[in-house]
Design a protein around this motif. Sequence first.
Motif, PDB file in Angstrom:
ATOM      1  N   UNK A 151      24.737  37.247  24.545  1.00  7.04           N
ATOM      2  CA  UNK A 151      24.873  36.400  23.344  1.00  7.04           C
ATOM      3  C   UNK A 151      24.899  34.912  23.715  1.00  7.04           C
ATOM      4  N   UNK A 152      24.455  34.594  24.922  1.00  5.25           N
ATOM      5  CA  UNK A 152      24.336  33.204  25.333  1.00  5.25           C
ATOM      6  C   UNK A 152      25.605  32.560  25.844  1.00  5.25           C
ATOM      7  N   UNK A 153      26.603  33.371  26.190  1.00  4.13           N
ATOM      8  CA  UNK A 153      27.855  32.835  26.709  1.00  4.13           C
ATOM      9  C   UNK A 153      28.029  33.292  28.153  1.00  4.13           C
ATOM     10  N   UNK A 154      27.905  32.350  29.076  1.00  8.09           N
ATOM     11  CA  UNK A 154      28.123  32.669  30.483  1.00  8.09           C
ATOM     12  C   UNK A 154      29.523  32.235  30.881  1.00  8.09           C
ATOM     13  N   UNK A 155      30.337  33.207  31.270  1.00 12.80           N
ATOM     14  CA  UNK A 155      31.667  32.881  31.773  1.00 12.80           C
ATOM     15  C   UNK A 155      31.513  32.302  33.175  1.00 12.80           C
ATOM     16  N   UNK A 156      32.298  31.294  33.479  1.00 13.88           N
ATOM     17  CA  UNK A 156      32.206  30.643  34.786  1.00 13.88           C
ATOM     18  C   UNK A 156      33.161  31.256  35.798  1.00 13.88           C
ATOM     19  N   UNK A 157      34.176  31.927  35.325  1.00  7.56           N
ATOM     20  CA  UNK A 157      35.116  32.579  36.222  1.00  7.56           C
ATOM     21  C   UNK A 157      35.969  33.575  35.468  1.00  7.56           C
ATOM     22  N   UNK A 158      36.320  34.652  36.152  1.00  4.94           N
ATOM     23  CA  UNK A 158      37.226  35.653  35.593  1.00  4.94           C
ATOM     24  C   UNK A 158      38.256  35.952  36.673  1.00  4.94           C
ATOM     25  N   UNK A 159      39.508  35.654  36.368  1.00  6.78           N
ATOM     26  CA  UNK A 159      40.607  35.862  37.311  1.00  6.78           C
ATOM     27  C   UNK A 159      41.627  36.784  36.671  1.00  6.78           C
ATOM     28  N   UNK A 160      42.147  37.708  37.465  1.00  2.36           N
ATOM     29  CA  UNK A 160      43.143  38.625  36.914  1.00  2.36           C
ATOM     30  C   UNK A 160      44.245  38.875  37.922  1.00  2.36           C
ATOM     31  N   UNK A 161      45.407  39.214  37.383  1.00  2.57           N
ATOM     32  CA  UNK A 161      46.553  39.582  38.210  1.00  2.57           C
ATOM     33  C   UNK A 161      46.865  41.049  37.963  1.00  2.57           C
ATOM     34  N   UNK A 162      46.751  41.896  39.001  1.00  2.00           N
ATOM     35  CA  UNK A 162      47.040  43.314  38.848  1.00  2.00           C
ATOM     36  C   UNK A 162      48.488  43.678  39.213  1.00  2.00           C
ATOM     37  N   UNK A 163      49.348  42.695  39.388  1.00  2.00           N
ATOM     38  CA  UNK A 163      50.702  42.924  39.904  1.00  2.00           C
ATOM     39  C   UNK A 163      51.770  42.902  38.813  1.00  2.00           C
ATOM     40  N   UNK A 164      52.904  43.508  39.136  1.00  2.00           N
ATOM     41  CA  UNK A 164      54.100  43.366  38.305  1.00  2.00           C
ATOM     42  C   UNK A 164      55.306  43.618  39.188  1.00  2.00           C
ATOM     43  N   UNK A 165      56.190  42.623  39.281  1.00  2.00           N
ATOM     44  CA  UNK A 165      57.335  42.694  40.197  1.00  2.00           C
ATOM     45  C   UNK A 165      58.309  43.817  39.850  1.00  2.00           C
ATOM     46  N   UNK A 184      53.236  31.988  36.300  1.00  2.00           N
ATOM     47  CA  UNK A 184      52.895  31.187  37.483  1.00  2.00           C
ATOM     48  C   UNK A 184      51.441  30.729  37.369  1.00  2.00           C
ATOM     49  N   UNK A 185      51.085  29.721  38.143  1.00  2.00           N
ATOM     50  CA  UNK A 185      49.787  29.052  37.984  1.00  2.00           C
ATOM     51  C   UNK A 185      48.730  29.509  38.991  1.00  2.00           C
ATOM     52  N   UNK A 186      48.968  30.590  39.711  1.00  2.00           N
ATOM     53  CA  UNK A 186      48.064  31.008  40.783  1.00  2.00           C
ATOM     54  C   UNK A 186      46.611  31.188  40.383  1.00  2.00           C
ATOM     55  N   UNK A 187      46.353  31.846  39.251  1.00  2.00           N
ATOM     56  CA  UNK A 187      44.963  32.068  38.837  1.00  2.00           C
ATOM     57  C   UNK A 187      44.281  30.750  38.492  1.00  2.00           C
TER      58      UNK A 187
END
Length: 185
Positions: A84-98, A115-118
């Motif tokens: 649909x003409x939308x290119x994402x420039x980055x995809x970041x995910x956190x798979x963790x849970x303390x 937290x700001x890690x991603x």
Amino acid sequence: MTASNSKRAIFLDRDGVVNVDNGYVSVVDDFEFIEGVIEALQKLKEKGYLLVIITNQSGIARGYFSEDQFNTLTEWMDWSLADRGVDLDGIYYCPHHAEHGIGEYKIDCDCRKPKAGMINEAVKELDIDLSQSILVGDKVSDIQAGIAAGIKNNYLVRTGKEITEQGENLATAIYDDLASLAEVI
């Protein structure tokens, strides 16, 4: 590089901002783009913003679905937007849970919002200027991550979690949805 050569970005939470938050969305059949979001993303792209998804995925940590399942869904979402003409420039995910993570995923990491890690990782990889960037989320932890990273404009949308008083106090502004935000920035 100097800040003037850096790019501006819009950091977007996924569930509740891009897609309907049906709770631990992990398969295509459960994934539904929020009405107007694709057009909003197109508009933001036209305005010169990089589009970067930053998403906590504790469903992986909890064992509800695997990273492979998440990656399959993410690839489908990415291609659906690209079609649909939308290119994402980055995809970041956190798979963790303390607290609720199991096995290798039960860690207190630097990537899980608030937290700001991603965001920090995206800034390094994509040469983003945070002073020109924006964060859009649907809950307090999204806004806190933006503030922790040094983003000045952190917006909430009403398409996900209920907006709390704390969210109202922390957010730069609140919009009904991403489409209404895309109209004014």
